[in-house]
Design a protein around this motif. Sequence first.
Motif, mmCIF file in Angstrom:
data_model
loop_
_atom_site.group_PDB
_atom_site.id
_atom_site.type_symbol
_atom_site.label_atom_id
_atom_site.label_comp_id
_atom_site.label_asym_id
_atom_site.label_seq_id
_atom_site.Cartn_x
_atom_site.Cartn_y
_atom_site.Cartn_z
ATOM 1 N N ARG A 1 -6.229 -1.640 6.131
ATOM 2 C CA ARG A 1 -4.582 -0.859 6.346
ATOM 3 C C ARG A 1 -3.741 -1.005 7.378
ATOM 4 O O ARG A 1 -4.018 -1.035 8.387
ATOM 5 N N TRP B 1 0.317 -2.470 3.932
ATOM 6 C CA TRP B 1 -0.211 -3.115 3.219
ATOM 7 C C TRP B 1 -1.730 -3.450 2.931
ATOM 8 O O TRP B 1 -2.043 -2.450 3.966
ATOM 9 N N TYR B 2 -2.432 -3.604 2.494
ATOM 10 C CA TYR B 2 -3.835 -3.778 2.184
ATOM 11 C C TYR B 2 -4.573 -4.840 1.400
ATOM 12 O O TYR B 2 -3.965 -5.594 1.239
ATOM 13 N N ALA C 1 0.418 -0.911 -0.148
ATOM 14 C CA ALA C 1 -0.184 -0.242 0.368
ATOM 15 C C ALA C 1 0.574 1.275 -0.043
ATOM 16 O O ALA C 1 0.547 2.319 0.584
ATOM 17 N N ALA D 1 -2.233 4.186 -3.906
ATOM 18 C CA ALA D 1 -2.404 3.008 -3.412
ATOM 19 C C ALA D 1 -3.518 3.436 -2.545
ATOM 20 O O ALA D 1 -3.954 4.729 -2.707
#
Length: 166
Positions: A33, A37-38, A13, A18
Amino acid sequence: AHVESIGQIVARADAPDAFESYWNNPTTTARARRDGWYFTGDLGFRDRDGDLFVVGRADDTIVTGGENVHPTEVESALAGLPGVGEVCVVGLADERLGQAVSAFIVPSDPALTEERVLEHCAASTLSRFKRPRRIVFVDEIPKSSVGKVRRHVLREAHSPSGAESC
C-alpha cells in the motif's frame, strides 16, 4: 496486446471495503500500500478494448543480463512444440547473467530432445535473451493442492546452493 506493455497491476485503495493491511506484517503492508494505491504483485496488460489480462506475478520475473523476462511468454512459445506436455520456466542463479532462463519440461513424447527444444526456440519469435539456457526434463511440474504451479520448488531444488535464487 504486446509483451512490452506488461506491468504490475495496481488498484485504488481508498474504497471503504479495500484491503487495509496484512495481519501483523507492517513491512509487507508498506510495500503493498503506497500513496493510496494497492500494488497487487500481479503482472498484466490491457488490450485495445481495455480488458485486463493477468499474466503472472512480479516476483516470477526473471532478470537475465539486465533484461526482464516474463516466464509465461517463454512457456507459451515452448508449449507450441510437439512433444511438450507441460512446461514451467524459472530463473536460476547464474554468475554471469544474474539469472538464467531455465525451462522444466514434462515431455509428452519420450523422443523429445534438448536440441529440438533449442531449435524450436531459435526458430520462434523469442528474443535471444528470452530463450532458455537450461532445459530440464522432469516427470512432473510441482503444483499446489488447487493446481497452482509452485515455481519456487523448482528454483530451490535446482539452484546451486539449494536456496531460492530470486
